[in-house]
Design a protein around this motif. Structure first.
Motif, PDB file in Angstrom:
ATOM      1  N   HIS A 292      -4.471 -10.061 -38.828  1.00  0.00           N
ATOM      2  CA  HIS A 292      -3.921  -9.479 -37.597  1.00  0.00           C
ATOM      3  C   HIS A 292      -3.376  -8.081 -37.860  1.00  0.00           C
ATOM      4  CE1 HIS A 292      -4.033 -13.109 -35.034  1.00  0.00           C
ATOM      5  NE2 HIS A 292      -3.938 -13.743 -36.195  1.00  0.00           N
ATOM      6  N   LEU A 293      -3.440  -7.266 -36.849  1.00  0.00           N
ATOM      7  CA  LEU A 293      -2.789  -5.962 -36.857  1.00  0.00           C
ATOM      8  C   LEU A 293      -1.695  -6.023 -35.801  1.00  0.00           C
ATOM      9  CD1 LEU A 293      -2.451  -2.971 -37.544  1.00  0.00           C
ATOM     10  CD2 LEU A 293      -4.274  -2.452 -35.920  1.00  0.00           C
ATOM     11  N   LYS A 294      -0.451  -6.157 -36.255  1.00  0.00           N
ATOM     12  CA  LYS A 294       0.677  -6.238 -35.336  1.00  0.00           C
ATOM     13  C   LYS A 294       1.286  -4.848 -35.195  1.00  0.00           C
ATOM     14  CE  LYS A 294       1.721 -11.094 -36.259  1.00  0.00           C
ATOM     15  NZ  LYS A 294       2.746 -12.087 -36.676  1.00  0.00           N
TER      16      LYS A 294
ATOM     17  N   PHE B  67      -3.460  -7.498 -32.596  1.00  0.00           N
ATOM     18  CA  PHE B  67      -4.911  -7.336 -32.535  1.00  0.00           C
ATOM     19  C   PHE B  67      -5.577  -8.142 -33.648  1.00  0.00           C
ATOM     20  CE2 PHE B  67      -2.828  -3.504 -31.005  1.00  0.00           C
ATOM     21  CZ  PHE B  67      -3.367  -3.383 -29.728  1.00  0.00           C
ATOM     22  N   ASN B  68      -6.632  -8.865 -33.285  1.00  0.00           N
ATOM     23  CA  ASN B  68      -7.352  -9.727 -34.212  1.00  0.00           C
ATOM     24  C   ASN B  68      -8.319  -8.895 -35.052  1.00  0.00           C
ATOM     25  OD1 ASN B  68      -8.824 -11.684 -35.542  1.00  0.00           O
ATOM     26  ND2 ASN B  68      -8.998 -13.033 -33.765  1.00  0.00           N
ATOM     27  N   LEU B  69      -8.058  -8.797 -36.368  1.00  0.00           N
ATOM     28  CA  LEU B  69      -8.921  -8.020 -37.248  1.00  0.00           C
ATOM     29  C   LEU B  69     -10.232  -8.740 -37.559  1.00  0.00           C
ATOM     30  CD1 LEU B  69      -6.281  -6.664 -39.787  1.00  0.00           C
ATOM     31  CD2 LEU B  69      -7.415  -5.400 -37.947  1.00  0.00           C
ATOM     32  N   ASP B  70     -10.269 -10.051 -37.370  1.00  0.00           N
ATOM     33  CA  ASP B  70     -11.497 -10.792 -37.615  1.00  0.00           C
ATOM     34  C   ASP B  70     -12.467 -10.684 -36.437  1.00  0.00           C
ATOM     35  OD1 ASP B  70     -10.595 -11.572 -40.077  1.00  0.00           O
ATOM     36  OD2 ASP B  70      -9.691 -13.428 -39.344  1.00  0.00           O
TER      37      ASP B  70
ATOM     38  N   LEU C 271      -8.414  -3.245 -25.964  1.00  0.00           N
ATOM     39  CA  LEU C 271      -7.524  -2.089 -26.040  1.00  0.00           C
ATOM     40  C   LEU C 271      -8.047  -0.934 -25.205  1.00  0.00           C
ATOM     41  CD1 LEU C 271      -5.062  -0.703 -27.292  1.00  0.00           C
ATOM     42  CD2 LEU C 271      -6.475  -0.136 -29.273  1.00  0.00           C
ATOM     43  N   ALA C 272      -9.369  -0.703 -25.243  1.00  0.00           N
ATOM     44  CA  ALA C 272      -9.954   0.382 -24.460  1.00  0.00           C
ATOM     45  C   ALA C 272      -9.759   0.154 -22.965  1.00  0.00           C
ATOM     46  CB  ALA C 272     -11.436   0.521 -24.784  1.00  0.00           C
TER      47      ALA C 272
END
Length: 307
Positions: free
Chosen positions: A237-239, A276-279, A288-289
């Protein structure tokens, strides 16, 4: 563990064979396996293209200075030469990071995270598209982060440890830390213990719960670190908490092997928060866009254009 399964790719496998065959420890069994791999026409073709590209990068042997003769060159020849050089430069720009990773002792593929236990008991976790070299033979254990990001749990065995990052050295006095290489700067986050960054005649001591960024010319002031955010990538995850949008986009694009190209630089400075799910980087990027009213365009699979 790999974050995703990749289909066999002759170009990728050719690069791996290219790196393996040039290692000192390559034996006859591996060479026979390579010969069997080349029995497939698409594999042999991929490796031949790589060899041709490598030969083009080698410097030409020195030759005696010939007698100067004035020759009229056509404009067409000059344009063709220019196009060839541009194509060669673009290929080197795109594939040099991959070749650099494959030449490193430890490395991960795009989208892959891997934990490795070293001979001294130290455990390191490599992020996506990361590469390291390790030397544990001397009185000072040496690690060299070539690309990407690494999380270290250092085993204290009475010997010193240093991590080389570009021109900087990090002397490790603690047990847990994280080091990352970004396009514009490098970063150290200390989770427990202490570490010192040395760059030229400048140095910074970083304690547990602190972070510092640095580049080839300076070391920035030490700041407090958000450890949950900094360490979340190990769980896929990207927190982001009030993080610049450009950094989030760059991180997600990198997890699918793409370089970010922002058409509007002001977009990079927007602040965003989220998990955000990095996988699943593509789904995270699309979400996000949509939230930020941006348009995404993939170019040749290597660039992600954001408008």
């Amino acid at each position: 563990m790999p974050a995703k399964q990749l289909q066999p790719d002759p170009q990728q496998e050719a690069l791996e064979w290219f790196s393996l065959l040039r290692q000192p420890g390559c034996d006859e069994t591996q060479r026979q396996a390579f010969a069997a791999w080349c029995q497939q026409a698409e594999n042999a073709h991929a490796y031949a293209e790589l060899e041709t590209f490598w030969q083009q990068l080698q410097p030409a042997p020195a030759r005696p200075c010939p007698r100067q003769v004035t020759v009229r060159r056509s404009y067409l020849g000059r344009w063709l030469a220019l196009l060839f050089l541009l194509g060669l430069g673009a290929a080197a720009y795109l594939y040099w990071p991959l070749m650099q990773r494959l030449a490193s002792e430890l490395h991960t593929d795009v989208g892959e995270r891997r934990s490795i236990r070293l001979a001294d008991g130290t455990t390191l976790t490599l992020d996506s598209a990361s590469a390291m070299n390790v030397d544990l033979r001397s009185r000072t254990r040496l690690l060299h982060l070539v690309q990407g990001q690494v999380y270290l749990e250092v085993m204290l065995d009475g010997r010193a440890m240093e991590v080389k990052v570009g021109n900087a050295r990090i002397q490790v006095f603690g047990t847990r830390l994280q080091v990352a290489r970004h396009p514009s700067h490098d970063e150290l986050v200390v989770i427990s213990g202490n570490a010192m960054v040395i760059q030229g005649g400048e140095q910074r001591m970083v304690s547990a719960g602190e972070r510092v960024t640095f580049d080839e010319t300076r070391i920035d002031p030490v700041q407090k670190a958000d450890l949950k955010t900094a360490n979340s990538w190990r769980n896929g995850h990207l927190k982001a908490t009030d993080m610049p949008l450009g950094q989030v986009l760059e991180r997600l694009a990198g997890y699918q092997g793409q370089r970010l190209w922002l058409m509007d630089e002001h977009v990079a400075h927007r602040r965003v928060s989220g998990d955000f799910n990095l996988d699943r980087p593509d789904a995270s990027l699309q979400s996000l866009a949509a939230a930020q009213h941006l348009k995404l365009q993939s170019v040749l699979g290597h660039w992600l254009v954001v408008r």
